[in-house]
Structure formats: C-alpha cells, structure tokens
Design a protein around this motif. Structure first.
Motif, PDB file in Angstrom:
ATOM      1  N   ALA A   1      36.009  36.185  49.267  1.00  0.00           N
ATOM      2  CA  ALA A   1      34.875  35.653  48.506  1.00  0.00           C
ATOM      3  C   ALA A   1      35.126  35.652  47.001  1.00  0.00           C
ATOM      4  O   ALA A   1      34.263  35.249  46.221  1.00  0.00           O
ATOM      5  N   GLY A   2      36.295  36.105  46.594  1.00  0.00           N
ATOM      6  CA  GLY A   2      36.620  36.120  45.168  1.00  0.00           C
ATOM      7  C   GLY A   2      35.885  37.190  44.393  1.00  0.00           C
ATOM      8  O   GLY A   2      35.615  37.029  43.194  1.00  0.00           O
ATOM      9  N   LEU A   3      35.571  38.321  45.054  1.00  0.00           N
ATOM     10  CA  LEU A   3      34.840  39.399  44.395  1.00  0.00           C
ATOM     11  C   LEU A   3      35.771  40.405  43.719  1.00  0.00           C
ATOM     12  O   LEU A   3      35.300  41.368  43.117  1.00  0.00           O
ATOM     13  N   TYR A   4      37.066  40.200  43.801  1.00  0.00           N
ATOM     14  CA  TYR A   4      38.044  41.050  43.130  1.00  0.00           C
ATOM     15  C   TYR A   4      37.793  42.544  43.380  1.00  0.00           C
ATOM     16  O   TYR A   4      37.497  43.294  42.448  1.00  0.00           O
ATOM     17  N   PRO A   5      37.914  42.986  44.626  1.00  0.00           N
ATOM     18  CA  PRO A   5      37.696  44.412  44.887  1.00  0.00           C
ATOM     19  C   PRO A   5      38.719  45.281  44.168  1.00  0.00           C
ATOM     20  O   PRO A   5      39.870  44.867  43.956  1.00  0.00           O
ATOM     21  N   PHE A   6      38.298  46.463  43.792  1.00  0.00           N
ATOM     22  CA  PHE A   6      39.222  47.439  43.224  1.00  0.00           C
ATOM     23  C   PHE A   6      40.122  47.980  44.335  1.00  0.00           C
ATOM     24  O   PHE A   6      39.739  48.019  45.498  1.00  0.00           O
ATOM     25  N   VAL A   7      41.301  48.389  43.962  1.00  0.00           N
ATOM     26  CA  VAL A   7      42.217  48.967  44.939  1.00  0.00           C
ATOM     27  C   VAL A   7      41.651  50.280  45.484  1.00  0.00           C
ATOM     28  O   VAL A   7      41.773  50.582  46.676  1.00  0.00           O
TER      29      VAL A   7
END
Length: 303
Positions: A234-240
């Motif tokens: 979804a392009g939410l750029y989760p943190f690692v």
C-alpha cells in the motif's frame, strides 16, 4: 551527537491512525521517552480526549486547579483570542529520567476529556482557519525543545486534523488486523491534503508505518503475513523494526512509566530504541533512501 541534535530546528511528530486501540499512545510515549533518554529535550502532547498519554506518563488531571492546566483549556482560550502560555501548563516528567544520565528532558502537555471535547467542538465550529492553532502555539516554544510527539485521537475529527496540521512528520501505527491497515491508508491520504486545506501554512510529511503487537516471523499466521505485506504494497513505508507483542509494554501503563525506560535493557526497550533510530534517520533522508522490510512469502496457515 547530542549537541548536533540540539542545534537543529524542533521537529514535531504526530502518531496517528483512524482506528482506535492500535497502540498510538504506547508508540507516542515510548518514542518520546526514548528520544529524551537519548539526550533530547522532548515534549509529549496529549491531544486525545481520553488522555491516555498523560496517564502513561503518570499525570491524571482532576479538580479545578488541575483542569486549568489542561491543553483543552489552552486551545479554547487561543481560538477565542485569549493567551495561555504553554510553559505555564506543562508538566515536568524529568523524574522518569532520574535513573539515567541522559542529559535529556521530558515534559507533557496533558489533556482531560471535558475540556478537550469542548476544544474539539470549538475548532469544528471555526472551521479550517482554526486547524493550525496548535502548530502556532508550538512554534512559540520552538527554542525550548528538540522534539514534540503528539498522541492523536482516533477517527476523523477536528482534533485529529489539528494534530496533523501541527506536525512536521506523521507516523501511523498498525497491528495485525485488516481494519488498522485501512485506517493507516486513510491517514496517509489525509496528510496529503493538509497543506491545501491550511492555505500552505501547514505541510506535514508522511514518515512511515509502525507495525505494533507483531509476532516473530517464525510464528506469524497467514493474516498477519498478509497485513504485513499489505502495509508494504500500500506504499505505507513500514519501518524495519516491529514492536512485538509483550505484556511489559501494556503493563508499564499502570506504573506511569514507559516501557522504554522501565525495561530499557530488555526487548521492549531495545525495540523502541531501534525504532527511534529509524525515525531519526528517515527525518534526515529523502524517501528513496528509506530502508523498508522485504515481503514475506505467503503460505503460512491460520490453523
């Protein structure tokens, strides 16, 4: 490193999701306390009428004297052209750092349900011209803090809009249920409209998604894998860094001391410390340099 951070402009972070109960408050207070533990001057702002961030930092407003220190009163006063100075209503939570030689500081702007709800109604009546009110107030104290971390209310509301307008960066929080993914997607979309709706005065930037209450990869079931992958797709750029399920995090709430301090040398403290490091890195980098987790191969079972 500590001196370098104090020489740069104050950064305001809002932690948001339209779905309640996802862990916004725990993320807010642990991120704020972690930043203070790292030597920064930090202000936590409790903008949720439920006032849980205050409780998590050991402050509960009651009685007329205490209610006069509610952020809700200050917001109402400012909208009606009366002035309440934010430092006069702050709570110094430096005692939570007493066991650490951090060099940082931790303050709180506390809320209370009735005064915050009244502020919400007033902001709603005034419309979008009142939405930047908190940002204007925070800019007046920009030389006193390195970071401001805002706990936001769930759902669509004038207070939630006020929180986003106050922010330089917005983090969203998800946990392994589909409804939280939908709420995070909505928040990212809303962030993109703030600049236009405030006539360019406020321009928050989306910073990424924190996956909260996650399982270890080896124990993830199909739904959790699908949601984790959905956050990426979804392009939410989760943190690692995920925040794993841990009773010590919720249990710290009862003690008014965030887990990042109470369990600094255990898993909760270490996870929040790594998350804090990622947040600081993303603030200083363009989005194309952000590190994100890889998709997980499907095939796990819910059995």
């Amino acid at each position: 490193m500590q001196q370098e951070r104090r020489n740069r402009a104050m950064k305001v972070l809002a932690v948001a999701n339209q779905k309640g109960g996802v862990g916004k408050t725990s993320t807010t207070v642990n991120l704020g306390a972690g930043l203070a533990l790292a030597g920064n001057r930090v202000l936590v702002v409790d903008l949720d009428p439920q006032a849980q961030a205050g409780t998590a930092l050991g402050v509960n407003l009651s009685g007329e004297d205490q209610l006069a220190r509610s952020l809700g009163w200050a917001l109402q006063a400012r909208i009606q052209n009366m002035r309440i100075e934010l430092p006069s209503i702050m709570f110094d939570r430096g005692e939570l750092l007493e066991d650490w030689d951090s060099g940082g500081s931790l303050h709180l702007l506390a809320g209370e349900e009735s005064t915050m709800s009244a502020a919400q109604d007033l902001i709603h009546k005034k419309g979008y011209q009142a939405t930047p009110v908190l940002r204007r107030m925070l800019l007046e104290i920009k030389d006193s803090f390195d970071f401001v971390v805002i706990d936001t209310p769930p759902a669509v509301s004038s207070l939630a809009a006020t929180a986003l307008a106050a922010a330089d960066h917005v983090l969203t929080v998800c946990y392994p249920e589909y409804s939280t993914l939908k709420g995070a997607v909505a928040i990212r979309g809303t962030v993109g409209y703030v600049k236009d709706r405030t006539g360019g005065e406020c321009d928050p930037q989306y910073l990424g998604a924190v996956l909260n209450r996650s399982s270890a990869p080896s124990t993830m079931k199909a739904q959790e894998i699908n949601i984790r992958n959905g956050v990426i797709e979804a392009g939410l750029y989760p943190f690692v860094t995920d925040i794993r399920k841990d009773d010590r995090i919720s249990g710290s709430y009862a003690y008014g001391e965030p887990a990042v301090l109470r369990f600094a040398n255990h898993a909760p403290g270490k996870q929040y410390a790594r998350l804090m490091g990622e947040v600081l890195t993303r603030i200083d980098q363009p989005v194309e340099k952000w590190e994100t987790p890889e998709l997980i191969a499907t095939g796990a079972s819910d059995e």
